[in-house]
Scaffold this active site. Sequence first.
Site, mmCIF file in Angstrom:
data_model
loop_
_atom_site.group_PDB
_atom_site.id
_atom_site.type_symbol
_atom_site.label_atom_id
_atom_site.label_comp_id
_atom_site.label_asym_id
_atom_site.label_seq_id
_atom_site.Cartn_x
_atom_site.Cartn_y
_atom_site.Cartn_z
ATOM 1 N N GLU A 1 29.935 53.178 72.262
ATOM 2 C CA GLU A 1 30.773 52.293 73.064
ATOM 3 C C GLU A 1 32.182 52.320 72.496
ATOM 4 O O GLU A 1 32.460 52.990 71.490
ATOM 5 C CB GLU A 1 30.215 50.873 73.048
ATOM 6 C CG GLU A 1 30.172 50.228 71.675
ATOM 7 C CD GLU A 1 29.458 48.886 71.638
ATOM 8 O OE1 GLU A 1 29.828 48.051 70.789
ATOM 9 O OE2 GLU A 1 28.535 48.669 72.437
ATOM 10 N N HIS B 1 30.422 42.494 71.797
ATOM 11 C CA HIS B 1 30.185 42.840 70.394
ATOM 12 C C HIS B 1 31.436 42.597 69.561
ATOM 13 O O HIS B 1 32.556 42.838 70.022
ATOM 14 C CB HIS B 1 29.820 44.321 70.264
ATOM 15 C CG HIS B 1 28.412 44.627 70.641
ATOM 16 N ND1 HIS B 1 28.004 45.878 71.043
ATOM 17 C CD2 HIS B 1 27.301 43.851 70.674
ATOM 18 C CE1 HIS B 1 26.711 45.859 71.307
ATOM 19 N NE2 HIS B 1 26.264 44.649 71.089
#
Length: 703
Positions: free
Chosen positions: A250, A293
């Site tokens: 990511e 996150h």
Amino acid sequence: MSSAAFLRSCRASAASTRLAQSSRSSFSTTTKLAGYEDTIQNLKIGQHTRVLYQGFTGRQATANAKESIAYGTNVVGGVKPGTTGEHLGLPVLPDVRTAVKELKPDASAIYVPGNGTVAAMEEAIENEIPLMVAVAEHIPLHDIMRVQQMLRTQSKTRLVGANCPGIINTWGRCRLGFQPLPFFKEGNIGIVAKSGTLSYEAVASTTRAGLGQTYCISMGGDVLAGTNFVEAFEIFEHDDKTEGIVLVGEIGGRAEIDAAEWIREYKKRTPNPKPFMAVIGGIESPMGRVMGHAGAWRSPGEATAREKIAVLEKEGVVVVDHPEKLGEGMKKLLDGRGRSTGGKAASGPGAMQKRGYHTMRQRPRTVSHAVPSTAQKRSLIIKPEQGLDMLRERGIKVSGANGNGKMLAISVDRSRRMLCVVASPTSEPSQVYQQSRRYPFEYGSNDATSDAMISQIAERLQISDPAKPGIKNLIEQLVDLYMKKEAAVLRTTIAISDAGEVSVTDAGFRFDDAAFRSSKRQEDVHALRDFDGEVPEELAAEKEGMAYVKMPGDGTLGTIVNGAGLAMNTVDALIARGGHPANFLDTGGKATKETIKASFKIVTSDPRVKAIFVNIFGGLTLGDMIANGILLAFKDLDLKVPVVVRIRGTNEAEGQQLIRDSGLKIDAYGKSDCYGHGTILMFVADSFEEAAARAIELAAGKS
């Protein structure tokens, strides 16, 4: 122990380790210094692995230990400070030192709540437990940097995590973490992932394809990972059962770039290399935002998700846009490997992978909808003028904008797990990634302002000697501010006068919100937060413990997803298929029926939303709990928009049955054209493609 004393202790330990290693090797022609890289082999867990639980008697640890023991994991006992006794028929000991002496563990699963996680990691390192797994979220960045400093100075303990679901070996029936066990199967695919929910999707896909897994190793979603892609690859490369490798990445950091570089060298030295596949989340993430996150944001000079994909594809990695495609895709690659080589080397490195790639539908190429955003996410970013004020208070000259200046920042080098100075001769966003260089230095040291470092930075900035004192002073002040105020990144744009005078024209300062939220540290920094300037939906989600980002443009499709990586990928995949998501919403890994109801309330408060797509893959999140939350939302909120639901993972069958038995109208897709206002719900048991297509149609007003 003070920070300075801690660092002295780390350095002394490192020196002692190196001296001992050198002494042992005095009669050898080569000397290998021991270091953290020597702990990679500790990832090879299995039936032999003796597992200790730190925080053993807690509710979550107890439930997890029961599952892991039933799976076959060799749990030998646990620790509860100051207590000696028995739990789940296993010994409980008062401290880690005693537990290590009596139980001789090979690994520790850390389930110590709150701020105790860091102390628990330090105990595991001090007592040389070979492997520790930390699943906790929201560990303050500067605390984990100190742990990383400890890890770098020793060669006994390896960390997986933090902020991750852990590590599992299916053949050895060994699990440290909270992975959803029903979806794992002994097989031949190694998986390493930043995202927990995306890794579960990858596991389910490879299981449905009949491949199964060998290891699933979590890199985790924090800024600094204890184990990264390359270190996991070292295990997969030499594991005879692992035939194919999956990477789940990511935005944030350069771990994916490092992985591509490793793959290039691996294919050079290997006549018949194992095939690689990947999925990368965050293609459509708005610039400057933290996407759920803690580590899902780009610091200065880091690659975008698209740039990461391009680098991986250049090395022959097959990149898909949804993890559902990994299973069948890997089957084709493995079939191509055997068919094209007959057990012998292919015609060249990566030859098999490229042939396999062309047999598959390529990942859709999207046009970015991401635009720069000045809105904050959970109080991490302060206004540029506030950052400039901090510099003025430290005697740094601040001047007006001066066109395209030079970029100088203090950030984290995630690959080296160290602090670094980032320098670029241009501040133009499109050029910084290529032009910038990183100069790492030890946490708490003065290395950033050494003469050698300043000379290297000055050369990169393309400045003359008269400007060096000003650059040194600016770096010194930035490092001091970074340490004292627990920053995550301090970026400045600087201008240099003809006389060599250095001034700052712009500041982008991001601070670690976990330090404030977990320990109430840095209250003065977080008091600068401007709530009036923030998006109401984002504030409402924050109060519920969720992460919400309002997407720009005319988004008509609301999204509700559990897990940051899966939420990023859902937005990416919807846009790639012609959809227009109105938001990113991560309910968190522990979504409850109450948070699901709150999610519906927040998403429907956006008047743009014409339909809602609920995409859940459960680990800790239970499918029946999610279904109850959806039903609660229909009951209490009088929803007026159609809802498409995809529930997979833990208790998926129970969740599906609850919806079937709810009495709500269920669209069988293609068998009903009855779409008005009211309780209309369409349920999809499995396929993301089918669910996404229907959600996009409904958001566009098509029945």
